[in-house]
Scaffold this motif. Sequence first.
Motif, PDB file in Angstrom:
ATOM      1  N   ASP A 113       5.178  15.075  14.309  1.00 43.00           N
ATOM      2  CA  ASP A 113       5.853  15.736  13.693  1.00 43.00           C
ATOM      3  C   ASP A 113       5.530  16.184  12.739  1.00 43.00           C
ATOM      4  OD1 ASP A 113       7.619  14.414  15.932  1.00 43.00           O
ATOM      5  OD2 ASP A 113       7.713  11.910  14.491  1.00 43.00           O
ATOM      6  N   PHE A 114       4.116  15.500  12.127  1.00 45.80           N
ATOM      7  CA  PHE A 114       3.781  16.279  10.509  1.00 45.80           C
ATOM      8  C   PHE A 114       2.361  17.014  10.362  1.00 45.80           C
ATOM      9  CE2 PHE A 114       6.435  12.462   9.075  1.00 45.80           C
ATOM     10  CZ  PHE A 114       7.134  13.085   8.775  1.00 45.80           C
ATOM     11  N   LYS A 115       2.336  18.036  11.828  1.00 47.10           N
ATOM     12  CA  LYS A 115       1.159  17.975  12.277  1.00 47.10           C
ATOM     13  C   LYS A 115       0.513  19.102  11.083  1.00 47.10           C
ATOM     14  CE  LYS A 115      -0.010  18.804  16.227  1.00 47.10           C
ATOM     15  NZ  LYS A 115      -0.025  19.696  17.970  1.00 47.10           N
ATOM     16  N   LYS A 116       1.781  19.916  11.119  1.00 44.76           N
ATOM     17  CA  LYS A 116       2.386  20.903   9.932  1.00 44.76           C
ATOM     18  C   LYS A 116       2.400  20.819   8.781  1.00 44.76           C
ATOM     19  CE  LYS A 116       4.251  24.187  13.738  1.00 44.76           C
ATOM     20  NZ  LYS A 116       5.095  25.621  14.128  1.00 44.76           N
ATOM     21  N   GLU A 117       2.634  19.477   8.327  1.00 50.17           N
ATOM     22  CA  GLU A 117       2.479  18.769   6.935  1.00 50.17           C
ATOM     23  C   GLU A 117       1.740  18.480   6.033  1.00 50.17           C
ATOM     24  OE1 GLU A 117       6.739  17.815   5.998  1.00 50.17           O
ATOM     25  OE2 GLU A 117       7.287  18.240   7.552  1.00 50.17           O
ATOM     26  N   ASN A 153       0.971  -1.063  -0.121  1.00 49.30           N
ATOM     27  CA  ASN A 153      -0.835  -0.264  -0.330  1.00 49.30           C
ATOM     28  C   ASN A 153       0.846   1.312   0.453  1.00 49.30           C
ATOM     29  OD1 ASN A 153      -1.869  -1.385  -0.019  1.00 49.30           O
ATOM     30  ND2 ASN A 153      -2.474  -1.793   2.271  1.00 49.30           N
ATOM     31  N   LEU A 154       1.849   0.761   0.133  1.00 46.34           N
ATOM     32  CA  LEU A 154       2.921   2.337  -0.157  1.00 46.34           C
ATOM     33  C   LEU A 154       2.762   3.206  -1.319  1.00 46.34           C
ATOM     34  CD1 LEU A 154       5.566   1.127   2.488  1.00 46.34           C
ATOM     35  CD2 LEU A 154       3.746   2.157   2.920  1.00 46.34           C
ATOM     36  N   GLY A 155       3.696   4.317  -1.558  1.00 37.33           N
ATOM     37  CA  GLY A 155       3.974   4.935  -2.727  1.00 37.33           C
ATOM     38  C   GLY A 155       3.550   5.532  -3.553  1.00 37.33           C
ATOM     39  N   THR A 156       1.740   5.533  -3.110  1.00 35.80           N
ATOM     40  CA  THR A 156       0.614   5.967  -3.181  1.00 35.80           C
ATOM     41  C   THR A 156       0.288   7.914  -2.714  1.00 35.80           C
ATOM     42  OG1 THR A 156      -0.732   5.156  -2.327  1.00 35.80           O
ATOM     43  CG2 THR A 156      -0.097   4.071  -5.132  1.00 35.80           C
ATOM     44  N   LYS A 157       0.877   7.798  -1.572  1.00 40.34           N
ATOM     45  CA  LYS A 157       0.059   9.029  -1.022  1.00 40.34           C
ATOM     46  C   LYS A 157       1.168  10.123  -0.347  1.00 40.34           C
ATOM     47  CE  LYS A 157      -2.729   5.628   1.424  1.00 40.34           C
ATOM     48  NZ  LYS A 157      -2.776   4.569   2.643  1.00 40.34           N
ATOM     49  N   LYS A 158       0.521  11.555  -0.465  1.00 38.48           N
ATOM     50  CA  LYS A 158       1.579  12.319  -0.375  1.00 38.48           C
ATOM     51  C   LYS A 158       2.846  12.081   1.699  1.00 38.48           C
ATOM     52  CE  LYS A 158       1.267  17.378   0.986  1.00 38.48           C
ATOM     53  NZ  LYS A 158       0.294  18.755   1.406  1.00 38.48           N
ATOM     54  N   ASN A 159       3.692  12.541   1.457  1.00 40.93           N
ATOM     55  CA  ASN A 159       4.670  12.122   2.172  1.00 40.93           C
ATOM     56  C   ASN A 159       5.151  10.402   2.905  1.00 40.93           C
ATOM     57  OD1 ASN A 159       5.394  14.959   2.701  1.00 40.93           O
ATOM     58  ND2 ASN A 159       3.551  15.511   4.346  1.00 40.93           N
ATOM     59  N   THR A 215       9.508   6.248   6.845  1.00 37.12           N
ATOM     60  CA  THR A 215      11.009   6.364   7.484  1.00 37.12           C
ATOM     61  C   THR A 215      10.019   6.787   9.023  1.00 37.12           C
ATOM     62  OG1 THR A 215      11.752   7.224   5.368  1.00 37.12           O
ATOM     63  CG2 THR A 215      12.884   7.120   7.598  1.00 37.12           C
ATOM     64  N   HIS A 216       9.937   7.401   9.205  1.00 38.08           N
ATOM     65  CA  HIS A 216       9.394   7.584  10.815  1.00 38.08           C
ATOM     66  C   HIS A 216       8.981   6.482  11.154  1.00 38.08           C
ATOM     67  CE1 HIS A 216       9.570  12.609  11.524  1.00 38.08           C
ATOM     68  NE2 HIS A 216      10.618  11.549   9.944  1.00 38.08           N
ATOM     69  N   THR A 217       7.833   5.491  10.637  1.00 38.48           N
ATOM     70  CA  THR A 217       7.070   5.046  11.403  1.00 38.48           C
ATOM     71  C   THR A 217       8.330   4.063  12.021  1.00 38.48           C
ATOM     72  OG1 THR A 217       5.219   5.772  10.423  1.00 38.48           O
ATOM     73  CG2 THR A 217       5.099   2.723  11.010  1.00 38.48           C
TER      74      THR A 217
END
Length: 408
Positions: A403-407, A68-74, A80-82
């Motif tokens: 970590d990604f609250k603003k992104e 399911n990876l590779g198709t979503k933003k960020n 990597t963080h996970t």
Amino acid sequence: MAEVIKNNKKNYQLIIWILALLAGAFAGCLKIELLNHFFNFIATVFTRLFQFVAIPTIALAVITTLSNLGTKKNTGKIFTHTIAYTLLTTFCAAVISLVLYILFTPDSIVINAVSQSAQNINGNNFSYYEHLISIIPNNILQPLISGNVLSVILISAAVGMGLSFTPATENKTSLLKVLTGMQELLFTLIHGLIWALPLGIMAFSAQLTAQIASGSVVSALGKYTAIVIGGNIIQIFIVIPLFLLVHKLNPLHVFQKMSSALTVAFFTKSSAGTLPVTLSSAENNLNINPQISRFVLPICTTVNMNGCAAFILVTSLFVMQSAGIELTLSTMMMWVFISVFAAVGNAGVPMGCYFLTLSLMSSIGVPVGLLGVILPVYAVIDMVETVENVWSDSAICTMINQDFKKEV
């Protein structure tokens, strides 16, 4: 109403397991040779069935998650963080368990039925270098046939990542449907095994009781269980809260908001089975961004197995020690890494860690009958370690959301 019925079924299952444990202990005390042979047969059947479902379940869990990876933003950053948080927390769990094992080393199990097999291991020149080399596959079928778990995980990860970056075509969609269908079939088989598990618990409990005369089994099993659960408790109440505090998050607040998921995890003993409640609690109670929770939590359900790493490490050392393999410090450190990376590929289903450990021991030639002694107490261990896994999943999801609250 449906939820009440489900909870009642879970309670009945736990009661049945406890009754089976007591019935097996009583049967073992009778010292009837014919009955002991019958329970040995049942225990062997269950062990072989566990081996049958273990490898394909692990492989499909890794493939379907990573596909399911590779198709979503960020996606890259979040993934990597996970993985980084997963490895950090899982290594902590394994190291804590190793320290406890060194400090409170349990006695070896003395079981007549497997002691002769253990002697054969002493004569072999066991090489961890050769074991690590065998992880790198040169044949796609050989790891599946031989039950080399780490090699299977490597192949599955490659296939899953390959699928995630393959352009969307009708062939890819069809292949994913087949893989998902196979996974659903295996989960159905596992549910069938769990339904029949009281008979297996009774058989293994009877075996344990029949070997209890020397007293060494009770002492060893008690220490072993204390080490596993003790490591889980330290991880739950000290290590994971420290990770949250570093991110300026209140551990008590996160724990309270995720309490419903943790309760379900305790009774279902399945990270995968708890996932719907975990997602709901994260989004509705903690206000986690759905783009984060619906990406991170399914991945964590498969790869973030703090409790499993601790169980694999302690159980592997305990079983190898009982089989007569010398445990040096370098050997134990090697198994810290093996346990962590093996746990990453564990399926988040009931008894997933048990299946995985059994496969690992089988792949290095240790008598898997030794794991039968552990099965009677595994239900309690599985409850605690599943809570630890879901609690770690929740913490990682919360940290990544921070970590990604603003992104996102």
